[in-house]
Scaffold this active site. Structure first.
Site, PDB file in Angstrom:
ATOM      1  N   CYS A  34       1.386 -15.721  -4.495  1.00 53.03           N
ATOM      2  CA  CYS A  34       0.615 -14.653  -5.152  1.00 53.03           C
ATOM      3  C   CYS A  34       1.547 -13.580  -5.707  1.00 53.03           C
ATOM      4  CB  CYS A  34      -0.367 -14.032  -4.163  1.00 53.03           C
ATOM      5  SG  CYS A  34      -1.299 -12.651  -4.873  1.00 53.03           S
TER       6      CYS A  34
ATOM      7  N   VAL B 121      -4.887 -10.217  -0.581  1.00 56.25           N
ATOM      8  CA  VAL B 121      -3.502  -9.853  -0.307  1.00 56.25           C
ATOM      9  C   VAL B 121      -2.930  -9.212  -1.571  1.00 56.25           C
ATOM     10  CG1 VAL B 121      -3.131 -11.619   1.435  1.00 56.25           C
ATOM     11  CG2 VAL B 121      -2.673 -12.181  -0.947  1.00 56.25           C
TER      12      VAL B 121
ATOM     13  N   GLU C  30      -4.659  -3.162  -2.151  1.00 54.96           N
ATOM     14  CA  GLU C  30      -4.402  -3.106  -3.600  1.00 54.96           C
ATOM     15  C   GLU C  30      -2.903  -2.975  -3.862  1.00 54.96           C
ATOM     16  OE1 GLU C  30      -6.565  -4.047  -5.591  1.00 54.96           O
ATOM     17  OE2 GLU C  30      -8.357  -3.810  -4.352  1.00 54.96           O
ATOM     18  N   SER C  31      -2.369  -3.912  -4.618  1.00 53.10           N
ATOM     19  CA  SER C  31      -0.918  -4.086  -4.723  1.00 53.10           C
ATOM     20  C   SER C  31      -0.164  -2.873  -5.256  1.00 53.10           C
ATOM     21  CB  SER C  31      -0.604  -5.312  -5.581  1.00 53.10           C
ATOM     22  OG  SER C  31      -1.017  -5.124  -6.919  1.00 53.10           O
TER      23      SER C  31
END
Length: 232
Positions: free
Chosen positions: A21, A62, A74-75
């Protein structure tokens, strides 16, 4: 910048991530680049553990960052949290204007180049390689003073960390033989793209990327997807 000294967080950090991801890779890169002490937990996105959904993140996404007993998701948010938590790693430019410009650069990369990445890596439309150069041409005005990194920095900062997972997978596809080699040849030999390509290669050589990007796993994922779509 990868510090010689391991940075120990005020509270224990656990990163729930997935090796294939790119969104999750953002925070993983930040932690690795800053040489932070943390625990990595791999989550199979096709078969999410029940304990993860019940005890950690009911949304099942993720990256999920656990800081002590607190959960952050939240990245872009989790990555910026790492940068703020460890100012000594200098993952965010000190100068407010340069900070704003670096965020603009990341936004423009997401706008121009990530759609090409999605077509190639997610949709497995190998013909989309032809769109790479138009996207780079639009992006280049926002890549400022990459000597070797944005703003003349000698190490990765937040903008490049947010970009790097997508950039690495884009190059991976172009290098894989799954698309025409002409695109990669032009990208790596045409003087017009020397600045962009040198910047990209510098990113790939950093501790943050070398310590997190599993090219084999990501390429196998794409090949499996191509096969399932009858394109391989």
């Amino acid at each position: 910048m990868s510090s010689l000294k391991t940075l120990v967080p005020p509270k224990p950090i656990k990163l729930y991530s997935c090796v294939i991801c790119p969104w999750a890779a953002r925070t993983w890169i930040a932690l690795t680049q800053a040489n932070v002490e943390f625990e990595y937990i791999e989550i199979d996105l096709k078969n999410k553990p029940e304990w993860f959904l019940k005890e950690v993140n009911p949304g099942g996404k993720v990256p999920t960052l656990k800081y002590g007993d607190d959960i952050i998701i939240e990245s872009a948010i989790t990555t910026e949290f790492v940068a703020d938590l460890f100012p000594e790693a200098k993952l965010i430019p000190d100068d407010p204007f340069l900070r704003a410009q670096s965020r603009l650069m990341a936004d423009r990369f997401m706008e121009y180049l990530v759609p090409v990445y999605r077509e190639l890596y997610v949709a497995c439309n190998v013909d989309a390689a032809a769109n790479v150069f138009g996207a780079i041409d639009k992006f280049l005005p926002y890549l400022k003073d990459a000597k070797p990194f944005f703003g003349g920095s000698d190490h990765l900062t937040l903008a490049e960390i947010l970009i790097a997972p997508f950039l690495s997978r884009l190059y991976m596809v172009l290098e894989s033989g799954l698309v025409s080699g002409e695109t990669l040849e032009t990208l790596t030999s045409d003087p017009k793209y020397e600045y962009f390509n040198t910047w990209a290669q510098n990113i790939f050589a950093t501790p943050g990327l070398k310590g997190t990007f599993d090219k084999t796993a990501n390429l196998n994922w794409m090949k499996e997807r191509l096969s399932s779509l009858g394109k391989l």
